[in-house]
Design a protein around this motif. Sequence first.
Motif, mmCIF file in Angstrom:
data_model
loop_
_atom_site.group_PDB
_atom_site.id
_atom_site.type_symbol
_atom_site.label_atom_id
_atom_site.label_comp_id
_atom_site.label_asym_id
_atom_site.label_seq_id
_atom_site.Cartn_x
_atom_site.Cartn_y
_atom_site.Cartn_z
ATOM 1 N N PRO A 1 0.811 -1.219 0.000
ATOM 2 C CA PRO A 1 0.000 0.000 0.000
ATOM 3 C C PRO A 1 0.842 1.266 0.000
ATOM 4 C CG PRO A 1 0.021 -1.004 2.181
ATOM 5 C CD PRO A 1 0.682 -1.978 1.258
ATOM 6 N N ILE A 2 0.284 2.308 -0.581
ATOM 7 C CA ILE A 2 0.865 3.650 -0.542
ATOM 8 C C ILE A 2 -0.062 4.506 0.303
ATOM 9 C CG2 ILE A 2 1.482 5.689 -1.904
ATOM 10 C CD1 ILE A 2 2.115 3.813 -4.217
ATOM 11 N N PHE A 3 0.488 5.274 1.236
ATOM 12 C CA PHE A 3 -0.358 5.997 2.179
ATOM 13 C C PHE A 3 0.375 7.235 2.682
ATOM 14 C CE2 PHE A 3 2.055 2.637 4.117
ATOM 15 C CZ PHE A 3 2.650 3.210 5.231
ATOM 16 N N ASP A 4 -0.390 8.178 3.212
ATOM 17 C CA ASP A 4 0.159 9.430 3.732
ATOM 18 C C ASP A 4 -0.186 9.665 5.191
ATOM 19 O OD1 ASP A 4 1.473 10.317 1.408
ATOM 20 O OD2 ASP A 4 -0.410 11.057 0.565
ATOM 21 N N VAL A 5 -0.829 8.698 5.822
ATOM 22 C CA VAL A 5 -1.219 8.843 7.226
ATOM 23 C C VAL A 5 -0.871 7.553 7.962
ATOM 24 C CG1 VAL A 5 -3.101 10.466 6.760
ATOM 25 C CG2 VAL A 5 -3.557 8.001 6.751
ATOM 26 N N PRO A 6 -0.632 7.617 9.273
ATOM 27 C CA PRO A 6 -0.367 6.389 10.025
ATOM 28 C C PRO A 6 -1.643 5.579 10.162
ATOM 29 C CG PRO A 6 -0.532 8.243 11.526
ATOM 30 C CD PRO A 6 -0.593 8.814 10.133
ATOM 31 N N ALA A 7 -1.551 4.289 9.926
ATOM 32 C CA ALA A 7 -2.743 3.441 9.990
ATOM 33 C C ALA A 7 -2.356 2.048 10.442
ATOM 34 C CB ALA A 7 -3.439 3.381 8.630
ATOM 35 N N ARG A 8 -3.310 1.357 11.049
ATOM 36 C CA ARG A 8 -3.118 -0.016 11.465
ATOM 37 C C ARG A 8 -3.459 -0.967 10.316
ATOM 38 N NH1 ARG A 8 0.222 0.076 15.715
ATOM 39 N NH2 ARG A 8 -0.687 0.939 17.610
ATOM 40 N N ALA A 9 -3.016 -2.213 10.466
ATOM 41 C CA ALA A 9 -3.276 -3.196 9.414
ATOM 42 C C ALA A 9 -4.765 -3.351 9.149
ATOM 43 C CB ALA A 9 -2.656 -4.540 9.810
ATOM 44 N N ARG A 10 -5.578 -3.271 10.202
ATOM 45 C CA ARG A 10 -7.018 -3.460 10.005
ATOM 46 C C ARG A 10 -7.621 -2.350 9.150
ATOM 47 N NH1 ARG A 10 -6.958 -1.482 15.339
ATOM 48 N NH2 ARG A 10 -8.243 0.380 15.683
ATOM 49 N N GLN B 1 -14.006 1.040 18.164
ATOM 50 C CA GLN B 1 -14.738 2.054 17.404
ATOM 51 C C GLN B 1 -14.366 3.458 17.856
ATOM 52 O OE1 GLN B 1 -18.924 1.107 17.675
ATOM 53 N NE2 GLN B 1 -18.793 -0.431 16.056
ATOM 54 N N GLU B 2 -14.230 3.628 19.172
ATOM 55 C CA GLU B 2 -13.833 4.935 19.694
ATOM 56 C C GLU B 2 -12.408 5.269 19.249
ATOM 57 O OE1 GLU B 2 -14.615 8.485 21.817
ATOM 58 O OE2 GLU B 2 -15.925 6.832 21.184
ATOM 59 N N ALA B 3 -11.529 4.264 19.279
ATOM 60 C CA ALA B 3 -10.147 4.481 18.849
ATOM 61 C C ALA B 3 -10.102 4.894 17.378
ATOM 62 C CB ALA B 3 -9.326 3.217 19.068
ATOM 63 N N ASP B 4 -10.905 4.243 16.539
ATOM 64 C CA ASP B 4 -10.916 4.582 15.117
ATOM 65 C C ASP B 4 -11.473 5.982 14.878
ATOM 66 O OD1 ASP B 4 -9.741 2.237 14.387
ATOM 67 O OD2 ASP B 4 -11.595 1.240 13.762
ATOM 68 N N LYS B 5 -12.375 6.444 15.735
ATOM 69 C CA LYS B 5 -12.882 7.810 15.633
ATOM 70 C C LYS B 5 -11.744 8.805 15.862
ATOM 71 C CE LYS B 5 -16.046 11.063 17.896
ATOM 72 N NZ LYS B 5 -17.062 11.219 18.982
ATOM 73 N N HIS B 6 -10.926 8.538 16.889
ATOM 74 C CA HIS B 6 -9.776 9.405 17.138
ATOM 75 C C HIS B 6 -8.773 9.306 15.986
ATOM 76 C CE1 HIS B 6 -11.487 10.029 21.002
ATOM 77 N NE2 HIS B 6 -11.125 8.873 21.519
ATOM 78 N N MET B 7 -8.621 8.110 15.435
ATOM 79 C CA MET B 7 -7.689 7.923 14.338
ATOM 80 C C MET B 7 -8.097 8.749 13.121
ATOM 81 S SD MET B 7 -4.981 6.576 13.139
ATOM 82 C CE MET B 7 -4.579 5.361 14.386
ATOM 83 N N ARG B 8 -9.397 8.804 12.836
ATOM 84 C CA ARG B 8 -9.844 9.605 11.699
ATOM 85 C C ARG B 8 -9.541 11.088 11.922
ATOM 86 N NH1 ARG B 8 -13.963 5.685 11.893
ATOM 87 N NH2 ARG B 8 -15.274 6.990 13.228
ATOM 88 N N GLY B 9 -9.618 11.527 13.170
ATOM 89 C CA GLY B 9 -9.233 12.894 13.481
ATOM 90 C C GLY B 9 -7.753 13.132 13.234
ATOM 91 N N LEU B 10 -6.936 12.127 13.587
ATOM 92 C CA LEU B 10 -5.501 12.210 13.304
ATOM 93 C C LEU B 10 -5.257 12.330 11.803
ATOM 94 C CD1 LEU B 10 -4.151 9.372 15.639
ATOM 95 C CD2 LEU B 10 -3.704 11.802 15.914
ATOM 96 N N TRP B 11 -5.969 11.529 11.038
ATOM 97 C CA TRP B 11 -5.782 11.545 9.591
ATOM 98 C C TRP B 11 -6.101 12.919 9.006
ATOM 99 C CZ3 TRP B 11 -8.745 6.347 8.440
ATOM 100 C CH2 TRP B 11 -7.939 5.279 8.840
ATOM 101 N N ASP B 12 -7.153 13.560 9.492
ATOM 102 C CA ASP B 12 -7.530 14.872 8.962
ATOM 103 C C ASP B 12 -6.399 15.882 9.139
ATOM 104 O OD1 ASP B 12 -10.008 13.920 8.241
ATOM 105 O OD2 ASP B 12 -11.036 14.668 10.030
#
Length: 225
Positions: free
Chosen positions: A19-28, A164-175
């Motif tokens: 994968p090519i990506f510009d934000v930190p992300a987990r395998a899931r 789910q709560e963690a992924d909500k924070h993660m989306r904020g990080l991505w923004d």
Amino acid sequence: MSIDRRELHRVLNYPDDLPIFDVPARARHFAQGVVPEPLPFDPERAAQLFASAGWVDTDNDNILDKDGQEFRFTLSTAPNESAEAVYLQDQFRRVGIRAEISTYDRSVLRQRTQAHDFDAAIVRSHWIPHLIQEGEREAPSGTGHENAELSRLVDAYRNTIDQQEADKHMRGLWDIIGAEIPVTYLHNGVRFRAAHRRVRGIQNNRAMIVEHLWIEEEGREPMEP
């Protein structure tokens, strides 16, 4: 946009589906297909952005300049990343930037990046800690990047056990990270795995996600040990 990361993966003989990506992300997140689209390889658009910031080739020497200063910098790296460094040097040269490569022992490079004693550096990122400055609670980040909201979201992400709560924070990080781009991810960590030919769904990332694997039933031959 000046770096063709897909071609870099081919140069390094990495898997085509890396994968090519510009934000930190987990395998899931990669498995779920929710990671934001990365910036494309687009040298023409990169040139436009350089020009809008005042970097143009005014003397026709194939080097961008601004206010009499040429666009040059030193790219610090460790020996294991020399192939990436040489590739980046060539990519930058094509868009009018001169990058000189300085190679250090990994421990020395770590010291220099923690002290922010570098122009640019190729380092092995340990996910979020390298992205932001965490004040006195932890060692300085490699980038020196500071953002109070980013720090708050990192804390919130680390302190919840609800996915789910963690992924909500993660989306904020991505923004935030997607807008500010404190780093450019060249490639994910690669681990080569061997499995029976009937096992499908294995991805080239750091974690094995069993829920996304399946076994081909064609022929219904028994699994080998």
